[in-house]
Design an enzyme around this catalytic site. Sequence first.
Site, PDB file in Angstrom:
ATOM      1  N   LYS A   1      35.584  44.112 180.851  1.00 52.79           N
ATOM      2  CA  LYS A   1      35.678  42.664 181.099  1.00 52.79           C
ATOM      3  C   LYS A   1      34.967  41.912 179.968  1.00 52.79           C
ATOM      4  CE  LYS A   1      37.188  40.693 184.174  1.00 52.79           C
ATOM      5  NZ  LYS A   1      38.555  40.160 184.406  1.00 52.79           N
TER       6      LYS A   1
ATOM      7  N   TYR B   1      33.849  49.286 183.927  1.00 56.93           N
ATOM      8  CA  TYR B   1      34.569  48.070 184.355  1.00 56.93           C
ATOM      9  C   TYR B   1      33.996  46.832 183.661  1.00 56.93           C
ATOM     10  CZ  TYR B   1      35.142  43.865 187.232  1.00 56.93           C
ATOM     11  OH  TYR B   1      35.352  42.565 187.644  1.00 56.93           O
TER      12      TYR B   1
ATOM     13  N   THR C   1      33.786  37.955 185.184  1.00 54.26           N
ATOM     14  CA  THR C   1      32.818  38.338 186.213  1.00 54.26           C
ATOM     15  C   THR C   1      31.382  38.248 185.708  1.00 54.26           C
ATOM     16  OG1 THR C   1      32.045  40.258 187.460  1.00 54.26           O
ATOM     17  CG2 THR C   1      33.225  40.744 185.455  1.00 54.26           C
ATOM     18  N   ASP C   2      30.457  38.075 186.637  1.00 52.61           N
ATOM     19  CA  ASP C   2      29.036  38.065 186.256  1.00 52.61           C
ATOM     20  C   ASP C   2      28.550  39.459 185.838  1.00 52.61           C
ATOM     21  OD1 ASP C   2      29.099  39.257 188.769  1.00 52.61           O
ATOM     22  OD2 ASP C   2      27.423  38.108 189.587  1.00 52.61           O
ATOM     23  N   GLU C   3      29.361  40.502 186.140  1.00 55.56           N
ATOM     24  CA  GLU C   3      28.907  41.868 185.805  1.00 55.56           C
ATOM     25  C   GLU C   3      28.760  42.077 184.306  1.00 55.56           C
ATOM     26  OE1 GLU C   3      30.217  45.234 187.859  1.00 55.56           O
ATOM     27  OE2 GLU C   3      30.579  44.172 189.717  1.00 55.56           O
TER      28      GLU C   3
HETATM   29  P1  NAD Z   1      42.381  42.581 192.737  1.00 56.95           P
HETATM   30  O1  NAD Z   1      42.164  43.983 192.349  1.00 56.95           O
HETATM   31  O2  NAD Z   1      42.437  42.235 194.191  1.00 56.95           O
HETATM   32  O3  NAD Z   1      43.748  42.044 192.097  1.00 56.95           O
HETATM   33  C1  NAD Z   1      44.139  42.351 190.787  1.00 56.95           C
HETATM   34  C2  NAD Z   1      45.619  42.000 190.653  1.00 56.95           C
HETATM   35  O4  NAD Z   1      46.005  42.220 189.294  1.00 56.95           O
HETATM   36  C3  NAD Z   1      46.537  42.884 191.507  1.00 56.95           C
HETATM   37  O5  NAD Z   1      47.545  42.097 192.110  1.00 56.95           O
HETATM   38  C4  NAD Z   1      47.138  43.864 190.513  1.00 56.95           C
HETATM   39  O6  NAD Z   1      48.416  44.342 190.874  1.00 56.95           O
HETATM   40  C5  NAD Z   1      47.186  43.001 189.255  1.00 56.95           C
HETATM   41  N1  NAD Z   1      47.163  43.790 188.022  1.00 56.95           N
HETATM   42  C6  NAD Z   1      46.312  44.795 187.704  1.00 56.95           C
HETATM   43  N2  NAD Z   1      46.585  45.266 186.474  1.00 56.95           N
HETATM   44  C7  NAD Z   1      47.634  44.532 185.992  1.00 56.95           C
HETATM   45  C8  NAD Z   1      48.349  44.525 184.781  1.00 56.95           C
HETATM   46  N3  NAD Z   1      48.063  45.395 183.803  1.00 56.95           N
HETATM   47  N4  NAD Z   1      49.331  43.618 184.611  1.00 56.95           N
HETATM   48  C9  NAD Z   1      49.637  42.734 185.599  1.00 56.95           C
HETATM   49  N5  NAD Z   1      49.006  42.715 186.788  1.00 56.95           N
HETATM   50  C10 NAD Z   1      48.004  43.592 186.981  1.00 56.95           C
HETATM   51  O7  NAD Z   1      41.264  41.749 191.999  1.00 56.95           O
HETATM   52  P2  NAD Z   1      40.482  40.429 192.423  1.00 56.95           P
HETATM   53  O8  NAD Z   1      39.281  40.810 193.220  1.00 56.95           O
HETATM   54  O9  NAD Z   1      41.427  39.430 192.961  1.00 56.95           O
HETATM   55  O10 NAD Z   1      39.941  39.959 190.996  1.00 56.95           O
HETATM   56  C11 NAD Z   1      40.670  39.064 190.180  1.00 56.95           C
HETATM   57  C12 NAD Z   1      39.852  38.740 188.956  1.00 56.95           C
HETATM   58  O11 NAD Z   1      38.626  38.140 189.356  1.00 56.95           O
HETATM   59  C13 NAD Z   1      39.468  39.952 188.112  1.00 56.95           C
HETATM   60  O12 NAD Z   1      39.570  39.602 186.759  1.00 56.95           O
HETATM   61  C14 NAD Z   1      38.021  40.225 188.473  1.00 56.95           C
HETATM   62  O13 NAD Z   1      37.337  40.789 187.371  1.00 56.95           O
HETATM   63  C15 NAD Z   1      37.525  38.819 188.753  1.00 56.95           C
HETATM   64  N6  NAD Z   1      36.393  38.722 189.696  1.00 56.95           N
HETATM   65  C16 NAD Z   1      36.471  39.299 190.922  1.00 56.95           C
HETATM   66  C17 NAD Z   1      35.407  39.135 191.816  1.00 56.95           C
HETATM   67  C18 NAD Z   1      35.430  39.741 193.205  1.00 56.95           C
HETATM   68  O14 NAD Z   1      34.422  39.700 193.890  1.00 56.95           O
HETATM   69  N7  NAD Z   1      36.559  40.261 193.676  1.00 56.95           N
HETATM   70  C19 NAD Z   1      34.294  38.390 191.435  1.00 56.95           C
HETATM   71  C20 NAD Z   1      34.266  37.825 190.152  1.00 56.95           C
HETATM   72  C21 NAD Z   1      35.324  37.991 189.296  1.00 56.95           C
HETATM   73  O1  DAU Z   2      30.041  40.444 190.777  1.00 52.77           O
HETATM   74  C1  DAU Z   2      31.425  40.350 190.749  1.00 52.77           C
HETATM   75  C2  DAU Z   2      32.022  41.717 190.963  1.00 52.77           C
HETATM   76  O2  DAU Z   2      31.872  42.023 192.341  1.00 52.77           O
HETATM   77  C3  DAU Z   2      33.485  41.788 190.560  1.00 52.77           C
HETATM   78  O3  DAU Z   2      33.581  41.592 189.179  1.00 52.77           O
HETATM   79  C4  DAU Z   2      34.084  43.143 190.913  1.00 52.77           C
HETATM   80  O4  DAU Z   2      35.473  43.140 190.637  1.00 52.77           O
HETATM   81  C5  DAU Z   2      33.858  43.399 192.382  1.00 52.77           C
HETATM   82  O5  DAU Z   2      34.289  44.717 192.683  1.00 52.77           O
HETATM   83  C6  DAU Z   2      32.386  43.248 192.755  1.00 52.77           C
HETATM   84  O6  DAU Z   2      31.615  44.350 192.199  1.00 52.77           O
HETATM   85  P1  DAU Z   2      30.497  45.105 193.073  1.00 52.77           P
HETATM   86  O7  DAU Z   2      30.283  46.436 192.522  1.00 52.77           O
HETATM   87  O8  DAU Z   2      29.310  44.235 193.282  1.00 52.77           O
HETATM   88  O9  DAU Z   2      31.315  45.141 194.471  1.00 52.77           O
HETATM   89  P2  DAU Z   2      31.484  46.244 195.593  1.00 52.77           P
HETATM   90  O10 DAU Z   2      32.160  45.562 196.737  1.00 52.77           O
HETATM   91  O11 DAU Z   2      32.075  47.497 195.085  1.00 52.77           O
HETATM   92  O12 DAU Z   2      29.980  46.567 196.012  1.00 52.77           O
HETATM   93  C7  DAU Z   2      29.096  45.527 196.427  1.00 52.77           C
HETATM   94  C8  DAU Z   2      27.726  46.170 196.647  1.00 52.77           C
HETATM   95  O13 DAU Z   2      27.802  47.022 197.793  1.00 52.77           O
HETATM   96  C9  DAU Z   2      27.274  47.053 195.515  1.00 52.77           C
HETATM   97  O14 DAU Z   2      25.854  46.962 195.409  1.00 52.77           O
HETATM   98  C10 DAU Z   2      27.652  48.467 195.962  1.00 52.77           C
HETATM   99  C11 DAU Z   2      27.467  48.381 197.461  1.00 52.77           C
HETATM  100  N1  DAU Z   2      28.328  49.239 198.299  1.00 52.77           N
HETATM  101  C12 DAU Z   2      29.671  49.129 198.181  1.00 52.77           C
HETATM  102  C13 DAU Z   2      30.511  49.883 198.964  1.00 52.77           C
HETATM  103  C14 DAU Z   2      32.017  49.764 198.841  1.00 52.77           C
HETATM  104  C15 DAU Z   2      27.754  50.100 199.246  1.00 52.77           C
HETATM  105  O15 DAU Z   2      26.522  50.175 199.375  1.00 52.77           O
HETATM  106  N2  DAU Z   2      28.580  50.843 200.030  1.00 52.77           N
HETATM  107  C16 DAU Z   2      29.942  50.797 199.921  1.00 52.77           C
HETATM  108  O16 DAU Z   2      30.644  51.533 200.666  1.00 52.77           O
END
Ligand code: NAD
Ligand code: DAU
Length: 358
Positions: free
Chosen positions: A171, A167, A140-142
């Site tokens: 990562k 988190y 992730t970019d975080e």
């Molecule tokens: P998600 O939470 O929707 O899915 C995570 C999956 O991993 C689930 O199916 C869960 O059951 C499984 N899991 C969790 N812990 C596990 C373990 N110990 N062993 C096996 N399986 C396990 O997450 P997502 O949003 O699909 O994110 C996937 C990846 O992409 C993550 O690594 C996250 O950091 C990265 N990412 C997410 C975003 C975003 O915006 N969602 C952006 C950038 C990067």
């Molecule tokens: O940048 C990639 C990341 O994006 C991933 O690595 C993470 O897994 C994913 O959760 C996401 O992180 P964020 O913290 O950016 O996502 P989130 O959806 O939790 O929040 C997005 C923005 O919205 C953040 O600035 C917090 C804000 N927010 C979120 C929620 C749920 C609110 O203001 N109100 C809310 O109720």
Amino acid sequence: MSTKQSAKRSLNGKVLLVCGGAGFIGSNFIHHIFEKYPKVRIINFDKLTYSGNTDNVRDFVKDARYTFVRGDIADQKKVTAVFKKYQPDYVINFAAETHVDRSIHVGSLEFINTNIVGVFNLLEAVKVGGTVQSFVQVSTDEVYGSLALDSEDKFSEHTAFAPNVPYAATKAGGDMLCRAYHNTWGVPVVVTHCSNNYGPRQYPEKLIPFFVLRMLEGKTLPLYGDGNHVRDWVYVLDHCKALELCLLNGKPGTVYNIGADNEMNNREIADRILKYFGKGKDMIEFVAERPGHDRRYAIDASLIMKDFGWKPEYLFDQAFADTVKWYTQNRKWIERVRRKTGVFNPHIDLWEGHKNKK
Ligand code: NAD
Ligand code: DAU
């Protein structure tokens, strides 16, 4: 798709191990890969935590090309057994604890187990097994921390890590292990850093599906702090296509940033959702700030564009509307998630608890 964007190798006839394939991005990736490579075999290794959902991959349950294995990447014995049994040619890891608010309000230990120990186990298995041609660690970019609102800076692959929440720190730990395993033992790993994804099947703790659910329930949209925090939104299928290229074309040891040059602040996202549902700004509520809240993310994706010709294909207006529509049309999916997991957002739960006590 430009010719340059096409993958150099094919997954047909190969065994692909997808870890975390029952989650949001992993399940979209599996749909994309089966559509593009009809002769691939996919092993989906997933612990099925609160965000893992077998409904996300139900299309493949009876498909001979698909095998689901329930297991934890932090369980070294189980990981070793899966590698031994299926001898994967390719591995991609989506398995992670992913919610920033949970890492703050619920606890960080699961994040350390999955995002660091789990990645360590996968790297060990790739190193020892010797069958894997390419392993992509989805990150992730975080890990880069936060950018100033008034700057034009973007995260490049050379930006120093500066994680601000547990988190992101875990990562970053997983990513550092990937670097070390490549440099020490030549493990063929590529690490990717993408910004915020949107699309179907995302667990409704994250901003967009959470707000859509709140609208469907006639509730307000809670914005953290001043609501001016910026995210660089990428449609999930654009991310999946970039990951496919990293898996098949990526040079071991390389890091790629993935983003759609689509910066938007949280107020703008809320406004779009309100407009979709025909509601006014009185439905916005400003709530307590998230501790360690990153101000702005922006991605410089020029390396993946240059190396693979990748570029985002989905236009935000259309893909965003399709995403909101998907949640409104898949109420059964929402109700099953709700029955299984209950509370979606611990930050808002705490805040609503305080409000009700007043
Ligand atoms: P998600 O939470 O929707 O899915 C995570 C999956 O991993 C689930 O199916 C869960 O059951 C499984 N899991 C969790 N812990 C596990 C373990 N110990 N062993 C096996 N399986 C396990 O997450 P997502 O949003 O699909 O994110 C996937 C990846 O992409 C993550 O690594 C996250 O950091 C990265 N990412 C997410 C975003 C975003 O915006 N969602 C952006 C950038 C990067
Ligand atoms: O940048 C990639 C990341 O994006 C991933 O690595 C993470 O897994 C994913 O959760 C996401 O992180 P964020 O913290 O950016 O996502 P989130 O959806 O939790 O929040 C997005 C923005 O919205 C953040 O600035 C917090 C804000 N927010 C979120 C929620 C749920 C609110 O203001 N109100 C809310 O109720």
